[in-house]
Design an enzyme around this catalytic site. Structure first.
Site, PDB file in Angstrom:
ATOM      1  N   TYR A 199      -2.285  -5.119   8.453  1.00  0.00           N
ATOM      2  CA  TYR A 199      -2.953  -3.952   7.890  1.00  0.00           C
ATOM      3  C   TYR A 199      -3.509  -3.054   9.006  1.00  0.00           C
ATOM      4  CZ  TYR A 199      -6.246  -1.229   5.049  1.00  0.00           C
ATOM      5  OH  TYR A 199      -6.946  -0.212   4.448  1.00  0.00           O
ATOM      6  N   SER A 207      -8.238   4.140   7.280  1.00  0.00           N
ATOM      7  CA  SER A 207      -9.261   3.108   7.102  1.00  0.00           C
ATOM      8  C   SER A 207     -10.056   2.999   8.388  1.00  0.00           C
ATOM      9  CB  SER A 207      -8.586   1.754   6.797  1.00  0.00           C
ATOM     10  OG  SER A 207      -9.503   0.685   6.957  1.00  0.00           O
TER      11      SER A 207
END
Length: 272
Positions: A173, A160
């Protein structure tokens, strides 16, 4: 086929346009969103694909049937990527079904917002377990399979932009994706001498169901678009196409890198 719900018929690319003929792949978290688009794209380029799902096999089974009906090879495999025993069984089944395995796409991932002071230990562990430990367990099993069979291959981790960009209320995350970045680079050095390439693809803002609340709110959607120099959200197909290329021999000299598929989001002034 972009992996979103569609009435289009799945087709396999003509022989001269396939990038992955003869390849044998497993895609984690492959029955929705980005993972679904990747599974379809790999199959369209000639790869046999093991479609990983968690509990409900309905979608994965339908995907596999659709690919087989078009002349491809596919099977659905149940696996919780955080469970070592399930990972070992799923990889063994895929390798038996396809007579080997030479491509893994670690796509399975979860997220949920928490302020640091409100974050429950259970959710910290859950995000780290799925996003990072799952990547480790699946990569280890894929590497064992390839090394045992002397196969050249690739492991592609779906990371990501948040392996680089901080994100408040998503510290767990970001920690998982930052860890995934260094894991990718470290095992890339270890496995490259054996002909196994490891690299990462880092999507930015991609229009999937996980972002449906933001996409449905014009103000929030536009706020995200303002951070993207290209001026639009990404599509699942944008990510899937890059993964197929990186998995192919055309990318054989790319090792240990993260390829950002973000419309230029990483260039936005507040991120650099």
């Amino acid at each position: 086929m972009n992996g979103e719900p569609t009435t289009d018929t799945f087709t396999i690319e003509p022989p001269g346009e396939r990038l992955l003929d003869g390849r044998k792949a497993l895609v984690t978290g492959a029955d929705s969103g980005i993972g679904q688009g990747i599974a379809y794209r790999l199959a369209a380029h000639g790869a046999a694909v093991a479609i990983n799902h968690l509990d409900d096999s309905t979608t994965a089974d339908a995907m596999a049937e659709e690919i087989r009906d078009a002349g491809g090879r596919a099977v659905s495999v149940r696996m919780d990527v955080t469970r070592e025993d399930q990972v070992q069984r799923a990889f063994a089944r895929a390798a038996e079904e396809f007579d080997g395995l030479d491509l893994l796409v670690n796509n399975a991932g979860i997220e949920r917002p928490f302020r640091l002071v409100d974050m429950e230990l259970e959710w910290w562990r859950k995000v780290i377990d799925v996003n990072l430990t799952g990547t480790f367990l699946c990569s280890r099993e894929a590497a064992r399979t390839m090394l045992d069979r002397g196969s050249r291959g690739a492991i592609i981790n779906i990371s990501s932009v948040h392996e680089e960009i901080p994100w408040k209320e998503f510290s767990h995350y970001c920690a998982s994706k930052g860890g995934q970045r260094m894991f990718t680079r470290s095992i890339a050095r270890e496995l490259a001498p054996h002909g196994i390439r490891v690299l990462a693809v880092a999507p930015g803002a991609i229009a999937t169901s996980i972002n449906e609340d933001v996409l449905a709110d014009p103000r929030r959607r536009e706020a995200v678009e303002e951070e993207i120099p290209l001026g639009r959200w990404g599509a699942v197909s944008d990510v899937a196409g890059v993964v197929a290329f990186l998995a192919s021999d055309r990318a054989e000299y790319i090792v240990g890198s993260t390829v950002f598929v973000d419309g230029g989001m990483m260039l936005y002034p507040k991120f650099v």
